[in-house]
Design a protein around this motif. Structure first.
Motif, PDB file in Angstrom:
ATOM      1  N   ASP A 188       0.820  -1.216   0.000  1.00 54.94           N
ATOM      2  CA  ASP A 188       0.000   0.000   0.000  1.00 54.94           C
ATOM      3  C   ASP A 188       0.854   1.266   0.000  1.00 54.94           C
ATOM      4  O   ASP A 188       0.343   2.363  -0.256  1.00 54.94           O
ATOM      5  CB  ASP A 188      -0.934  -0.002   1.221  1.00 54.94           C
ATOM      6  N   ALA A 189       2.152   1.130   0.259  1.00 53.12           N
ATOM      7  CA  ALA A 189       3.026   2.313   0.245  1.00 53.12           C
ATOM      8  C   ALA A 189       3.283   2.809  -1.170  1.00 53.12           C
ATOM      9  O   ALA A 189       3.757   3.939  -1.351  1.00 53.12           O
ATOM     10  CB  ALA A 189       4.357   1.985   0.925  1.00 53.12           C
ATOM     11  N   TRP A 190       2.989   2.002  -2.156  1.00 51.27           N
ATOM     12  CA  TRP A 190       3.160   2.381  -3.557  1.00 51.27           C
ATOM     13  C   TRP A 190       1.797   2.579  -4.199  1.00 51.27           C
ATOM     14  O   TRP A 190       0.863   1.821  -3.911  1.00 51.27           O
ATOM     15  CB  TRP A 190       3.922   1.288  -4.312  1.00 51.27           C
ATOM     16  N   PRO A 191       1.623   3.505  -5.101  1.00 52.26           N
ATOM     17  CA  PRO A 191       2.573   4.564  -5.466  1.00 52.26           C
ATOM     18  C   PRO A 191       2.498   5.722  -4.479  1.00 52.26           C
ATOM     19  O   PRO A 191       1.548   5.807  -3.684  1.00 52.26           O
ATOM     20  CB  PRO A 191       2.054   4.995  -6.849  1.00 52.26           C
TER      21      PRO A 191
ATOM     22  N   ARG B 277       1.437   9.190  -3.049  1.00 46.15           N
ATOM     23  CA  ARG B 277       0.162   9.862  -3.307  1.00 46.15           C
ATOM     24  C   ARG B 277      -0.206  10.759  -2.140  1.00 46.15           C
ATOM     25  O   ARG B 277       0.374  10.665  -1.049  1.00 46.15           O
ATOM     26  CB  ARG B 277      -0.938   8.823  -3.515  1.00 46.15           C
ATOM     27  N   ASP B 278      -1.176  11.611  -2.372  1.00 45.77           N
ATOM     28  CA  ASP B 278      -1.770  12.390  -1.302  1.00 45.77           C
ATOM     29  C   ASP B 278      -2.719  11.485  -0.521  1.00 45.77           C
ATOM     30  O   ASP B 278      -3.072  10.401  -0.951  1.00 45.77           O
ATOM     31  CB  ASP B 278      -2.540  13.578  -1.870  1.00 45.77           C
ATOM     32  N   GLY B 279      -3.155  11.965   0.624  1.00 43.16           N
ATOM     33  CA  GLY B 279      -4.131  11.192   1.389  1.00 43.16           C
ATOM     34  C   GLY B 279      -3.639  10.854   2.773  1.00 43.16           C
ATOM     35  O   GLY B 279      -2.442  10.926   3.089  1.00 43.16           O
ATOM     36  N   GLU B 280      -4.564  10.447   3.595  1.00 46.34           N
ATOM     37  CA  GLU B 280      -4.294  10.158   4.999  1.00 46.34           C
ATOM     38  C   GLU B 280      -3.391   8.941   5.150  1.00 46.34           C
ATOM     39  O   GLU B 280      -3.491   7.969   4.398  1.00 46.34           O
ATOM     40  CB  GLU B 280      -5.625   9.904   5.713  1.00 46.34           C
ATOM     41  N   GLU B 281      -2.498   9.010   6.132  1.00 42.34           N
ATOM     42  CA  GLU B 281      -1.683   7.854   6.491  1.00 42.34           C
ATOM     43  C   GLU B 281      -2.531   6.935   7.373  1.00 42.34           C
ATOM     44  O   GLU B 281      -3.120   7.372   8.357  1.00 42.34           O
ATOM     45  CB  GLU B 281      -0.430   8.288   7.261  1.00 42.34           C
ATOM     46  N   THR B 282      -2.598   5.664   7.010  1.00 39.92           N
ATOM     47  CA  THR B 282      -3.445   4.741   7.763  1.00 39.92           C
ATOM     48  C   THR B 282      -2.660   3.651   8.484  1.00 39.92           C
ATOM     49  O   THR B 282      -3.243   2.883   9.252  1.00 39.92           O
ATOM     50  CB  THR B 282      -4.453   4.066   6.812  1.00 39.92           C
ATOM     51  N   GLY B 283      -1.365   3.541   8.238  1.00 36.11           N
ATOM     52  CA  GLY B 283      -0.570   2.488   8.848  1.00 36.11           C
ATOM     53  C   GLY B 283       0.238   2.978  10.032  1.00 36.11           C
ATOM     54  O   GLY B 283       0.307   4.185  10.308  1.00 36.11           O
ATOM     55  N   PRO B 284       0.895   2.068  10.741  1.00 37.71           N
ATOM     56  CA  PRO B 284       1.716   2.449  11.891  1.00 37.71           C
ATOM     57  C   PRO B 284       3.017   3.135  11.512  1.00 37.71           C
ATOM     58  O   PRO B 284       3.678   3.723  12.372  1.00 37.71           O
ATOM     59  CB  PRO B 284       1.987   1.112  12.586  1.00 37.71           C
TER      60      PRO B 284
ATOM     61  N   LYS C 223       4.821   5.590   8.199  1.00 41.79           N
ATOM     62  CA  LYS C 223       4.491   6.372   7.008  1.00 41.79           C
ATOM     63  C   LYS C 223       4.789   5.595   5.730  1.00 41.79           C
ATOM     64  O   LYS C 223       5.733   4.811   5.667  1.00 41.79           O
ATOM     65  CB  LYS C 223       5.307   7.674   6.992  1.00 41.79           C
ATOM     66  N   ARG C 224       3.975   5.867   4.695  1.00 39.67           N
ATOM     67  CA  ARG C 224       4.194   5.199   3.408  1.00 39.67           C
ATOM     68  C   ARG C 224       5.586   5.491   2.859  1.00 39.67           C
ATOM     69  O   ARG C 224       6.250   4.599   2.313  1.00 39.67           O
ATOM     70  CB  ARG C 224       3.123   5.633   2.395  1.00 39.67           C
ATOM     71  N   SER C 225       6.028   6.725   2.962  1.00 36.37           N
ATOM     72  CA  SER C 225       7.349   7.064   2.426  1.00 36.37           C
ATOM     73  C   SER C 225       8.444   6.310   3.166  1.00 36.37           C
ATOM     74  O   SER C 225       9.471   5.944   2.572  1.00 36.37           O
ATOM     75  CB  SER C 225       7.590   8.573   2.526  1.00 36.37           C
ATOM     76  N   THR C 226       8.248   6.054   4.440  1.00 32.15           N
ATOM     77  CA  THR C 226       9.221   5.290   5.216  1.00 32.15           C
ATOM     78  C   THR C 226       9.229   3.835   4.781  1.00 32.15           C
ATOM     79  O   THR C 226      10.294   3.217   4.639  1.00 32.15           O
ATOM     80  CB  THR C 226       8.914   5.405   6.713  1.00 32.15           C
ATOM     81  N   VAL C 227       8.053   3.262   4.551  1.00 29.89           N
ATOM     82  CA  VAL C 227       7.982   1.882   4.061  1.00 29.89           C
ATOM     83  C   VAL C 227       8.729   1.751   2.736  1.00 29.89           C
ATOM     84  O   VAL C 227       9.459   0.776   2.514  1.00 29.89           O
ATOM     85  CB  VAL C 227       6.517   1.443   3.902  1.00 29.89           C
ATOM     86  N   ARG C 228       8.589   2.748   1.871  1.00 24.63           N
ATOM     87  CA  ARG C 228       9.274   2.672   0.575  1.00 24.63           C
ATOM     88  C   ARG C 228      10.787   2.703   0.724  1.00 24.63           C
ATOM     89  O   ARG C 228      11.512   2.240  -0.159  1.00 24.63           O
ATOM     90  CB  ARG C 228       8.799   3.811  -0.346  1.00 24.63           C
TER      91      ARG C 228
END
Length: 514
Positions: free
Chosen positions: A288-291, A293-300, A302-307
């Protein structure tokens, strides 16, 4: 073939031998279909056959495999047993050790602590583990091991798979004494990739020291439980033993049970025990970290950190891997990032993968973030990591067209330039791009020259469907294909880095119909 740009080239784009296990194939093979199956049955049949053949050939008592796509477990299957004595079948709830696939959890914990401002990836590891300050390095000019070096296996520590796989239950106080004594180095840090379980045990100690709680408690409370992974943890003795897929060794034609490894320091490199129900949540979260995007962070995390788990230190290796058909091969460039080996390959694009091999267990996970697809498999036989079969399953999906890359949204600036490109072709003139051209455009080739090339192209191609979809490669570039009277027109559009972006390159390439 003719081109609008006269000076550049277009960018071209089974069943197991159940008699030995005391169960029938019908009893052991249990398919669990998702609510809305997304993969054709003929494709999953081929995938199942590969896993079942592997199970038979490798003498695996129990095997489970699943496919996650676009945030859902779209296919899952089990075969065989988790306990040879009771003949209890493996299920989605069966708990397996996933060995070195645990490293991704430790890596993400380090990144999460970095996000919290509690550590720095480029800081020497001895800042967070004082026992390392007295270590003797190979040369006087050796750099100190950084946290980042441990994540990417470039710390200079020697490969230790056979030894490290037996160290999971090492107590903290024993590990402290080992660290105080120092360890031998294979080479100076930051010189080459070399897989180190010891290095990930050190990362576990860093998590413990920096977070103020045992690494396993931090990872469980800060990552696993927020994802709903309630059955996942590090203590084999703390789980319902009836849910465990027991680990076995196949030796001299017979199975023997491997002893369980309890919790300890080296669990940070390989101690996670989980089931398919939980692990698909982990795979879904990562993909879900890809691609971006804008929007709320829902995980424990951040998406950018997962990437960042896909970012290595540029110590690539190249392998030749087989395709699905005999004689097919694919060159694969691989580097170890953070808890994952990251590859770029001809068949699957960018992948993140990791195997797990332990006494009694073997596992593998393969993520294809550009397509939003992940495949995982767990087995309960020593070192029976089905990495080749997982990759073949991915190749089956790709061959069947089940893994198209996610499309970038077309930005307003690209949409406007593309619409003007269609007008350019229709009008035999670059006038529709007036005010939209970067300063290099007319310097690279004059307008009269470009328009003469355009006229030649149009004479050959005839009328084209210039309203065909545009495929963005990012926010400022992309490709398109027009169907024309006499063949196919392929195009490439690239905007400039100034603001507002302007057209810095436009290529058209015509291929006549055969």
């Amino acid at each position: 073939m003719m081109k609008l740009h006269p000076m550049k080239t277009l960018l071209a784009g089974t069943a197991i031998a159940m008699a030995a296990l005391g169960a029938s194939a019908d009893e052991s093979v249990r398919a669990q279909e998702a609510a809305a199956p997304a993969i054709p049955e003929e494709v999953t049949d081929r995938i199942d056959a590969r896993f079942l053949d592997y199970q038979t050939e490798q003498h695996v008592p129990g095997l489970v495999w699943g496919i996650v796509k676009d945030g859902e477990l779209v296919y899952f299957k089990t075969s065989g047993v988790g306990n040879l004595e009771t003949e209890a079948p493996v299920t989605s709830d069966s708990l397996f050790s996933i060995a070195s696939m645990s490293k991704a959890f430790t890596a993400l914990a380090i990144l999460k602590l970095r996000d919290e401002g509690k550590l720095y990836l480029d800081a020497p590891a001895e800042y967070y583990v004082p026992e390392l300050r007295g270590w003797t390095y190979p040369t006087t000019d050796s750099p100190r091991i950084r946290v980042r070096d441990l994540l990417a296996h470039v710390s200079g520590l020697v490969t230790d798979n056979p030894w490290g796989d037996r160290q999971q239950d090492m107590p903290e106080d024993v590990f402290t004494e080992v660290l105080k004594e120092g360890v031998p180095f294979e080479r100076a840090p930051q010189m080459a990739y070399e897989y180190s379980n010891f290095g990930y045990a050190l990362l576990g100690r860093i998590v413990t020291n920096v977070s103020g709680m045992p690494y396993e408690d931090y990872i469980r409370t800060e990552i696993m439980l927020p994802l709903g992974m309630t059955s996942t943890g590090y203590d084999v003795y703390a789980v319902d033993q009836n849910r465990r897929a027991l680990g076995y060794r196949w030796e001299e034609g017979a199975f023997s049970k491997e002893p369980a490894l309890g919790p300890g320091v080296f669990g940070a490199m390989g101690g996670v025990m989980t089931n398919a129900d939980d692990y698909e949540k982990w795979v879904t979260f990562l993909l879900d970290a890809w691609p971006p995007r804008d929007g709320e962070e829902t995980g424990p995390v951040k998406r950018s950190t997962v990437r960042e788990l896909s970012q290595g230190l540029n110590f690539p290796r190249v392998y030749e891997r087989d395709g699905l058909e005999e004689g097919e091969t694919c060159d694969v460039a691989m580097t170890y990032a953070m808890g994952f080996a990251v590859s770029a390959e001809c068949d699957l694009g960018t992948t993140l993968a990791h195997s797990g091999g332990y006494p009694g267990y073997g596992s593998n996970v393969l993520l294809m973030p550009d397509a939003g697809v992940g495949i995982f498999a767990f087995a309960n036989r020593t070192y029976a990591a089905p990495s080749r079969i997982v990759r073949e399953a991915a190749l089956e999906l790709a061959k069947a067209g089940e893994m198209p890359a996610r499309e970038w949204p077309v930005s307003d600036v690209l949409a406007d330039a593309y619409a003007a490109t269609g007008d350019v072709y229709e009008q035999d003139s670059l006038a529709p791009l007036d005010g939209k051209l970067a300063m290099n455009f007319t310097m690279d080739a004059s307008i009269p020259v470009r328009e003469r090339v355009l006229a030649d192209l149009k004479e050959q191609a005839g009328a084209c469907e210039t309203d065909a979809p545009f495929k963005a490669n990012g926010h400022l570039s992309g490709t398109f294909t027009w169907t024309c009277e006499n063949g196919q027109m392929d195009g490439w559009l690239l905007m400039s880095p100034n603001n507002p972006p302007l057209v810095q390159e436009l290529d058209l390439s015509f291929t006549p119909a055969i």
